[in-house]
Design an enzyme around this catalytic site. Structure first.
Site, PDB file in Angstrom:
ATOM      1  N   ARG A   1       6.883 -14.716  50.418  1.00  0.00           N
ATOM      2  CA  ARG A   1       5.735 -13.972  49.920  1.00  0.00           C
ATOM      3  C   ARG A   1       5.787 -12.545  50.453  1.00  0.00           C
ATOM      4  O   ARG A   1       6.330 -12.293  51.545  1.00  0.00           O
ATOM      5  CB  ARG A   1       4.428 -14.611  50.422  1.00  0.00           C
ATOM      6  CG  ARG A   1       4.031 -15.876  49.701  1.00  0.00           C
ATOM      7  CD  ARG A   1       3.466 -15.589  48.310  1.00  0.00           C
ATOM      8  NE  ARG A   1       2.981 -16.788  47.656  1.00  0.00           N
ATOM      9  CZ  ARG A   1       3.701 -17.548  46.823  1.00  0.00           C
ATOM     10  NH1 ARG A   1       4.948 -17.221  46.530  1.00  0.00           N
ATOM     11  NH2 ARG A   1       3.177 -18.598  46.251  1.00  0.00           N
TER      12      ARG A   1
ATOM     13  N   HIS B   1       9.334 -11.395  41.140  1.00  0.00           N
ATOM     14  CA  HIS B   1       8.796 -12.708  41.513  1.00  0.00           C
ATOM     15  C   HIS B   1       9.286 -13.803  40.545  1.00  0.00           C
ATOM     16  O   HIS B   1       8.499 -14.446  39.841  1.00  0.00           O
ATOM     17  CB  HIS B   1       7.256 -12.683  41.560  1.00  0.00           C
ATOM     18  CG  HIS B   1       6.676 -13.812  42.362  1.00  0.00           C
ATOM     19  ND1 HIS B   1       5.552 -13.676  43.139  1.00  0.00           N
ATOM     20  CD2 HIS B   1       7.067 -15.103  42.514  1.00  0.00           C
ATOM     21  CE1 HIS B   1       5.277 -14.837  43.728  1.00  0.00           C
ATOM     22  NE2 HIS B   1       6.189 -15.714  43.352  1.00  0.00           N
TER      23      HIS B   1
END
Ligand code: NAP
Ligand code: GLV
Length: 315
Positions: free
Chosen positions: A230, A278
């Site tokens: 993340r 992502h």
């Protein structure tokens, strides 16, 4: 049962998810709560199936017996104070997603180890230059996290011959060619040897900001850093400084503090940073829907639910 569904996705993707979920889980009534951005929808629903919902999005639901995430990382749900602590929270663990993550990690490690990013640059410049070539067996890779994702990545890298160490919270072992370690002293011993570092930790109060100046300065000079966890794990300014001073040679980044990555962010144009939007392991609609179906079946039969998050632990 009545199932509330909310996903922060565009309308087409949300409809595709609903179609896949309805097909895999027939006989239920689905309540589409949209992207969960507005005021909380009031409904009675035994189950909420959610993809990265905004905090408070489930606050209007009563009668909840399960919140099932379609995402593997659930830090936003864990932090959502409107979610009653007694409601079980299950995260997505899907073998096909683990495979996807392993593919991304293999690509990144091979590209770093075999200088493919440098050759791409040389091609843009019309340069013909052979760089040193090492065997995988001499390259040390350190994987932070040995859960569903970290394990899949570590085992595949070891199978290719890399010297793989994986760091977890508790426990150590040597399994499937991977040296598994835990604790700060073991991490500090492993960092100076880690030529390639891959982050696959969940975000918790302990792991937030782990990719920091302190860690980068422990790496051998020129190390490759791959962040597939993340954005909150990475102190971006520290990475830019470590790239500038040579501690980090190159970074491959899939996740960012702000997504989409702002247009003026220095990572976009940094010659030694590779940006992915992502996509390291996208959730597969069909396989993920069958993971949801399995937990719904278990709930109906009173069997133990799978992939429950320990909220106090944070993952
Ligand atoms: P997981 O199965 O829960 O594994 C988490 C691992 O991290 C475990 O090995 C755990 O140790 C370790 N860990 C947790 N806290 C730690 C600490 N303080 N110190 C050391 N190790 C610690 O999670 P997962 O399914 O592998 O997913 C990991 C993360 O990947 C997700 O949370 C998400 O952020 C990210 N992700 C990214 C993408 C993408 O597309 N970029 C896709 C999916 C997931 P133990 O084994 O001892 O419990
Ligand atoms: C994606 O990043 C996920 O957590 O599933």
């Amino acid at each position: 049962v009545d199932i509330a569904f909310t996903a922060r996705l565009d309308a087409d993707e949300r409809s595709a998810w609903l179609r896949a979920l309805k097909a895999a889980c027939p006989g239920h009534r689905w309540i589409d709560m949209g992207d969960g951005e507005g005021p909380p929808v009031k409904a009675n629903a035994e189950v909420a199936v959610v993809a990265n919902p905004a905090p408070g999005a489930l606050a209007g639901l009563t009668g909840l017996r399960l919140v099932q995430s379609l995402w593997a990382g659930v830090e936003r749900l864990v932090a959502d104070s409107t979610l009653p602590p007694e409601v079980p929270l299950a995260r997505m663990v899907d073998p096909s997603m683990n495979d996807a993550m392993a593919e991304t990690a293999l690509w990144a490690v091979l590209s770093l180890h075999r200088s493919y990013f440098d050759y791409a640059q040389q091609q843009r410049e019309g340069v013909w230059r052979q760089l040193p070539q090492r065997r995988a067996a001499t390259v040390r890779v350190l994987v932070l996290g040995f859960g569903a994702m970290g394990r899949a990545v570590s085992v595949r890298l070891a199978a290719l011959g890399y010297r793989v160490t994986a760091w977890r919270r508790e426990g150590s072992a040597h399994a499937a060619g991977v040296d598994v370690i835990s604790g700060q002293p073991a991490l500090h011993a492993a960092l100076p040897k880690a030529e390639i570092l891959i982050n696959l930790l969940p975000v918790t109060p302990q792991t937030r900001g782990v990719l920091s100046r302190e860690l980068f300065t422990c790496l051998p000079r020129g190390a490759g850093v791959v962040n597939l966890g993340r954005g909150a794990h990475l102190v971006e300014a520290d990475l830019l400084a470590a790239l500038a001073d040579g501690h980090v040679g190159r970074a491959v980044l899939d996740v960012f503090a702000e997504e989409p990555l702002p247009a003026d962010h220095p990572f976009w144009r940094h010659p030694r940073v590779t940006v992915l939007p992502h996509v390291a392991a996208l959730t597969d609609l069909d396989t993920a829907a069958s993971v949801v179906a399995d937990n719904l079946r278990r709930l109906a039969l009173g069997e133990p639910l799978r992939h429950l998050v320990k909220r106090a632990r944070g993952y």
